[in-house]
Design an enzyme around this catalytic site. Structure first.
Site, PDB file in Angstrom:
ATOM      1  N   ASP A 168       0.841  -1.203   0.000  1.00 52.07           N
ATOM      2  CA  ASP A 168       0.000   0.000   0.000  1.00 52.07           C
ATOM      3  C   ASP A 168       0.873   1.249   0.000  1.00 52.07           C
ATOM      4  OD1 ASP A 168      -2.488   1.311  -0.007  1.00 52.07           O
ATOM      5  OD2 ASP A 168      -2.443   1.574   2.160  1.00 52.07           O
ATOM      6  N   ASP A 185       3.385   2.723   8.064  1.00 57.99           N
ATOM      7  CA  ASP A 185       2.120   2.016   7.832  1.00 57.99           C
ATOM      8  C   ASP A 185       2.313   0.721   7.046  1.00 57.99           C
ATOM      9  OD1 ASP A 185       0.859   4.023   9.176  1.00 57.99           O
ATOM     10  OD2 ASP A 185       0.183   5.085   7.387  1.00 57.99           O
TER      11      ASP A 185
END
Length: 295
Positions: A168, A185
């Protein structure tokens, strides 16, 4: 500020001396700035499953290990125990990826501890004490864009050498610290060897970097690093020192998928025409259509 309930055990255990302020609240976690001795750090508090908007996409979970067959069956059935195990596995995946990548030399926030759904890690600053900005919040000189893009390609290679694909990666989860970009993240990180979607995710990650930095240095949009590094990875030849060109020639005998799809569609259309013609030739008990419906 008042200590959030989820952080109270870490304060009681002496891992955190003070909760300074909230930093951000996202779809999967809330992040706080905390003081640990003389250092400021981050405490990422994962939200409970019922309070999160992010869904565990099956493509990200493929290839992840489950502790035992009982847990696997429970997760498949979606039972209360299964949902709890799935949530724990999802959080553990990011923590494990963070430690794994930090040990591999990838520039990620340094992890310190993980206790009861709270990840304690480095606070990335801009060099002047303020929280580092995300890439999407900065304007870059073309030379800086080229330098940072090359750095990010190198970090993606290191990740792949460590057996992981971010999954991502974009300008929204890369911070710009005083020494360059820092990747954050990682709950979507996937096992490169165990996930059938890994190449597609790698191409998306690399493509996102090319598109973002290409705003400032347009030639970066036309690079093809993903397939180049994946080919080396599949051959067991990829290393953090691999010299990449950003170019990749498809094998001459590679299947032309577009041509294959065109042939399939043409065959289906021919079959549909034959069936329609066969139906037209068969006698029918139905009355003919009224004149106003006839061509």
């Amino acid at each position: 500020m008042k200590t959030p309930k989820r952080l109270e055990p870490l304060v009681d255990d002496g891992l955190i001396d003070e909760v300074v302020r909230p930093l951000m609240s996202g779809k999967e976690a809330a992040v706080f700035v905390v003081r640990c001795g003389d250092e400021l750090r981050c405490a990422k508090v994962y939200k409970e499953a019922g309070k999160r908007s992010f869904k565990h996409a099956a493509e990200y979970q493929e290839g992840r290990k489950v502790r035992n067959s009982r847990d696997a069956r429970a997760m498949a059935k979606g039972s209360k125990h299964g949902r709890r195990e799935q949530e724990e596995a999802w959080q553990n995946a990011e923590v494990a990826a963070l430690f794994r990548l930090a040990n591999a030399g990838v520039r990620v926030p340094k992890p310190y501890d993980y206790v009861d759904g709270v990840l304690l890690m480095e606070l990335v600053t801009d060099g002047e004490g303020d929280v580092a900005p995300r890439l999407n919040d900065v304007e870059l000189h073309p030379d800086d864009a080229r330098e940072f893009h090359a750095f990010m390609i190198g970090e993606i290679v290191k990740m792949l050498c460590a057996g992981l694909v971010h999954g991502d990666l974009s300008e929204f989860n890369v911070l710009l610290g005083p020494e360059g970009p820092v990747i954050i993240d990682l709950p979507q990180a996937v096992d490169a060897a165990g996930n059938n979607h890994a190449l597609r995710m790698l191409e998306r990650d690399v493509g996102n970097m090319a598109a973002y930095f290409g705003q400032f240095a347009p030639e970066l949009r036309y690079t093809r690093y993903a397939k180049e590094m994946w080919a080396l990875y599949e051959d067991g030849k990829l290393t953090p020192e691999s010299a990449l060109t950003g170019e990749f020639a498809e094998p001459e005998d590679a299947a032309d998928l577009d041509a294959v799809m065109r042939e399939i569609k043409a065959a289906l259309a021919d079959q549909a025409r034959r069936e329609a013609a066969r139906r037209d030739d068969e006698p029918s008990d139905e009355p003919p259509p009224p004149p106003w419906l006839q061509s």
